[in-house]
Motif scaffolding. Structure first.
Motif, PDB file in Angstrom:
ATOM      1  N   UNK A   1      20.644  17.398  96.843  1.00  0.00           N
ATOM      2  CA  UNK A   1      19.597  18.292  97.414  1.00  0.00           C
ATOM      3  C   UNK A   1      18.262  17.530  96.757  1.00  0.00           C
ATOM      4  N   UNK A   2      17.138  17.724  97.440  1.00  0.00           N
ATOM      5  CA  UNK A   2      15.892  17.242  96.923  1.00  0.00           C
ATOM      6  C   UNK A   2      15.052  18.182  96.085  1.00  0.00           C
ATOM      7  N   UNK A   3      15.736  19.480  96.219  1.00  0.00           N
ATOM      8  CA  UNK A   3      14.986  20.713  95.452  1.00  0.00           C
ATOM      9  C   UNK A   3      15.999  21.124  94.350  1.00  0.00           C
TER      10      UNK A   3
ATOM     11  N   UNK B   1       5.787  12.774  76.689  1.00  0.00           N
ATOM     12  CA  UNK B   1       7.117  13.702  77.132  1.00  0.00           C
ATOM     13  C   UNK B   1       7.878  12.902  78.019  1.00  0.00           C
ATOM     14  N   UNK B   2       9.127  13.596  77.815  1.00  0.00           N
ATOM     15  CA  UNK B   2      10.579  12.938  78.821  1.00  0.00           C
ATOM     16  C   UNK B   2      10.559  13.048  79.883  1.00  0.00           C
ATOM     17  N   UNK B   3      10.884  12.285  80.960  1.00  0.00           N
ATOM     18  CA  UNK B   3      10.913  12.513  82.422  1.00  0.00           C
ATOM     19  C   UNK B   3      11.559  13.874  82.869  1.00  0.00           C
ATOM     20  N   UNK B   4      10.998  14.528  84.166  1.00  0.00           N
ATOM     21  CA  UNK B   4      11.337  15.696  84.440  1.00  0.00           C
ATOM     22  C   UNK B   4      12.583  15.943  85.010  1.00  0.00           C
ATOM     23  N   UNK B   5      13.278  14.673  85.665  1.00  0.00           N
ATOM     24  CA  UNK B   5      14.549  14.507  86.047  1.00  0.00           C
ATOM     25  C   UNK B   5      15.507  13.529  85.279  1.00  0.00           C
ATOM     26  N   UNK B   6      16.423  14.006  84.629  1.00  0.00           N
ATOM     27  CA  UNK B   6      17.311  12.733  83.759  1.00  0.00           C
ATOM     28  C   UNK B   6      18.734  13.074  84.280  1.00  0.00           C
TER      29      UNK B   6
ATOM     30  N   UNK C   1      28.316   7.100  90.656  1.00  0.00           N
ATOM     31  CA  UNK C   1      28.039   8.687  91.072  1.00  0.00           C
ATOM     32  C   UNK C   1      27.774   9.284  89.603  1.00  0.00           C
ATOM     33  N   UNK C   2      27.259  10.515  90.017  1.00  0.00           N
ATOM     34  CA  UNK C   2      26.954  11.426  88.682  1.00  0.00           C
ATOM     35  C   UNK C   2      26.076  12.472  88.949  1.00  0.00           C
ATOM     36  N   UNK C   3      25.248  13.103  87.834  1.00  0.00           N
ATOM     37  CA  UNK C   3      24.235  14.375  88.243  1.00  0.00           C
ATOM     38  C   UNK C   3      23.208  14.066  87.613  1.00  0.00           C
ATOM     39  N   UNK C   4      22.124  14.613  88.466  1.00  0.00           N
ATOM     40  CA  UNK C   4      20.889  14.587  88.054  1.00  0.00           C
ATOM     41  C   UNK C   4      20.468  16.007  87.679  1.00  0.00           C
ATOM     42  N   UNK C   5      19.717  16.017  86.435  1.00  0.00           N
ATOM     43  CA  UNK C   5      19.466  17.378  85.957  1.00  0.00           C
ATOM     44  C   UNK C   5      17.834  17.494  85.827  1.00  0.00           C
ATOM     45  N   UNK C   6      17.365  18.834  86.263  1.00  0.00           N
ATOM     46  CA  UNK C   6      15.718  19.051  86.319  1.00  0.00           C
ATOM     47  C   UNK C   6      15.510  19.656  84.795  1.00  0.00           C
ATOM     48  N   UNK C   7      14.883  19.082  83.827  1.00  0.00           N
ATOM     49  CA  UNK C   7      14.748  19.292  82.545  1.00  0.00           C
ATOM     50  C   UNK C   7      13.351  20.437  82.335  1.00  0.00           C
ATOM     51  N   UNK C   8      12.646  20.264  83.516  1.00  0.00           N
ATOM     52  CA  UNK C   8      11.350  21.131  83.487  1.00  0.00           C
ATOM     53  C   UNK C   8      11.494  22.702  83.585  1.00  0.00           C
ATOM     54  N   UNK C   9      10.368  23.278  83.178  1.00  0.00           N
ATOM     55  CA  UNK C   9      10.427  24.577  83.349  1.00  0.00           C
ATOM     56  C   UNK C   9      10.150  25.055  84.563  1.00  0.00           C
ATOM     57  N   UNK C  10       9.687  24.372  85.768  1.00  0.00           N
ATOM     58  CA  UNK C  10       9.501  24.791  87.158  1.00  0.00           C
ATOM     59  C   UNK C  10      10.200  23.897  87.967  1.00  0.00           C
TER      60      UNK C  10
ATOM     61  N   UNK D   1      16.389  23.722  84.962  1.00  0.00           N
ATOM     62  CA  UNK D   1      17.388  23.511  84.369  1.00  0.00           C
ATOM     63  C   UNK D   1      18.755  23.294  85.352  1.00  0.00           C
ATOM     64  N   UNK D   2      18.767  23.152  86.632  1.00  0.00           N
ATOM     65  CA  UNK D   2      19.896  23.069  87.425  1.00  0.00           C
ATOM     66  C   UNK D   2      19.923  21.516  87.772  1.00  0.00           C
ATOM     67  N   UNK D   3      21.318  20.937  88.295  1.00  0.00           N
ATOM     68  CA  UNK D   3      21.574  19.755  88.373  1.00  0.00           C
ATOM     69  C   UNK D   3      22.097  19.520  90.115  1.00  0.00           C
ATOM     70  N   UNK D   4      22.156  18.301  90.380  1.00  0.00           N
ATOM     71  CA  UNK D   4      22.461  17.681  91.761  1.00  0.00           C
ATOM     72  C   UNK D   4      23.255  16.627  91.563  1.00  0.00           C
ATOM     73  N   UNK D   5      24.253  16.283  92.446  1.00  0.00           N
ATOM     74  CA  UNK D   5      25.099  15.420  92.399  1.00  0.00           C
ATOM     75  C   UNK D   5      24.412  14.099  93.096  1.00  0.00           C
ATOM     76  N   UNK D   6      24.702  12.748  92.718  1.00  0.00           N
ATOM     77  CA  UNK D   6      23.981  11.806  93.406  1.00  0.00           C
ATOM     78  C   UNK D   6      25.069  10.630  93.595  1.00  0.00           C
ATOM     79  N   UNK D   7      24.800   9.801  94.509  1.00  0.00           N
ATOM     80  CA  UNK D   7      25.702   8.677  94.676  1.00  0.00           C
ATOM     81  C   UNK D   7      24.969   7.333  95.509  1.00  0.00           C
ATOM     82  N   UNK D   8      25.043   6.117  94.602  1.00  0.00           N
ATOM     83  CA  UNK D   8      24.477   5.026  94.874  1.00  0.00           C
ATOM     84  C   UNK D   8      25.423   4.162  95.364  1.00  0.00           C
ATOM     85  N   UNK D   9      25.720   3.394  96.507  1.00  0.00           N
ATOM     86  CA  UNK D   9      26.280   2.533  96.941  1.00  0.00           C
ATOM     87  C   UNK D   9      25.749   1.122  96.987  1.00  0.00           C
TER      88      UNK D   9
END
Length: 245
Positions: A197-199, A137-142, A160-169, A203-211
């Motif tokens: 956000x950590x929640x 199975x593919x990773x839950x977060x992509x 910088x980018x966006x992290x998406x939840x590909x799971x059904x939960x 199907x929703x996405x959240x922004x991320x940043x790594x310096x």
């Protein structure tokens, strides 16, 4: 009464009291979208957060606005009642069973052996070949998208980018580690990204940043995500497990 003897008596009374206490049971948090998460011990409200330990013992938190505290207390109380009932049932001696006669092969008449099938005839009892194993199975977060950002003042780069939840939960306690590599494949630096956000609901996405302080050149980037999935209300919910199970 001497002090050593009094200490021994107090220790005996404390041990007896501890043995009479009911077994600990799991506590539960219920989000406003119906998802549930089991906690190791009681959860606590601290400001705008609900802090708890996961069943694996990791420290985690949810936003207070996302948690239904009244329902969480009710579900936790039901879990405690179920644990107490299970403990009471375990204390009762098992019911005596009536003796049952054991039948052996000698008690049944032997049927005639079937005739051997003709040469070339298909064997109806033959099992079909086993299906190929399912792919991993593919990773839950992509990572849905990312880009490089250069800071000319501090002389460093950021991803910088966006992290998406590909799971059904719903995914909680989400995390993302970003690693940079040079042209030879050597690791330049690796940091934990800051998430909006950590929640993440399904199907929703959240922004991320790594310096990356002090880093201004790299050849490749790698992402490693992790999260814990919550049980959703749409799925048939099983009864909360009793303590120790």
């Amino acid at each position: 009464m001497s002090r050593p003897r009094a200490s021994r008596i107090a220790a005996t009374l404390l041990a007896a009291a501890a043995a009479c206490l009911p077994a600990a049971h799991a506590d539960w948090l219920v989000t406003r979208d119906g998802a549930r998460v089991e906690t190791a011990g009681a959860w606590q409200v601290k400001g705008k957060l609900v802090v708890f330990k996961t069943a694996a013992g990791d420290l985690a938190s949810l936003r207070l606005a996302e948690v239904d505290l009244e329902t969480s207390r009710a579900v936790t109380a039901e879990a405690g009642a179920a644990a107490a009932a299970s403990e009471e049932a375990a204390k009762k001696p098992p019911a005596k069973r009536r003796p049952v006669r054991v039948l052996t092969d000698k008690d049944f008449p032997r049927a005639a052996s079937p005739a051997a099938p003709a040469e070339g005839a298909a064997d109806a009892t033959a099992k079909p070949p086993e299906a190929a194993s399912a792919p991993a199975t593919a990773p839950v977060l992509q990572v849905a998208s990312w880009e490089r950002e250069d800071d000319s003042v501090d002389r460093h780069v950021a991803i910088i980018g966006a992290l998406r939840n590909t799971a059904a939960a719903t995914a909680v306690d989400a995390g993302l580690v970003v690693s940079l590599f040079d042209e030879a494949g050597g690791l330049v630096a690796s940091v934990a990204a800051e998430l909006a956000t950590t929640v993440l609901p399904a199907g929703e996405s959240a922004g991320f940043r790594a310096d990356f302080p002090g880093v201004f050149a790299f050849a490749a980037v790698k992402f490693e995500s992790n999260a814990m999935l919550l049980e959703t209300a749409s799925e048939p919910a099983a009864a909360p497990p009793a303590a120790g199970q």
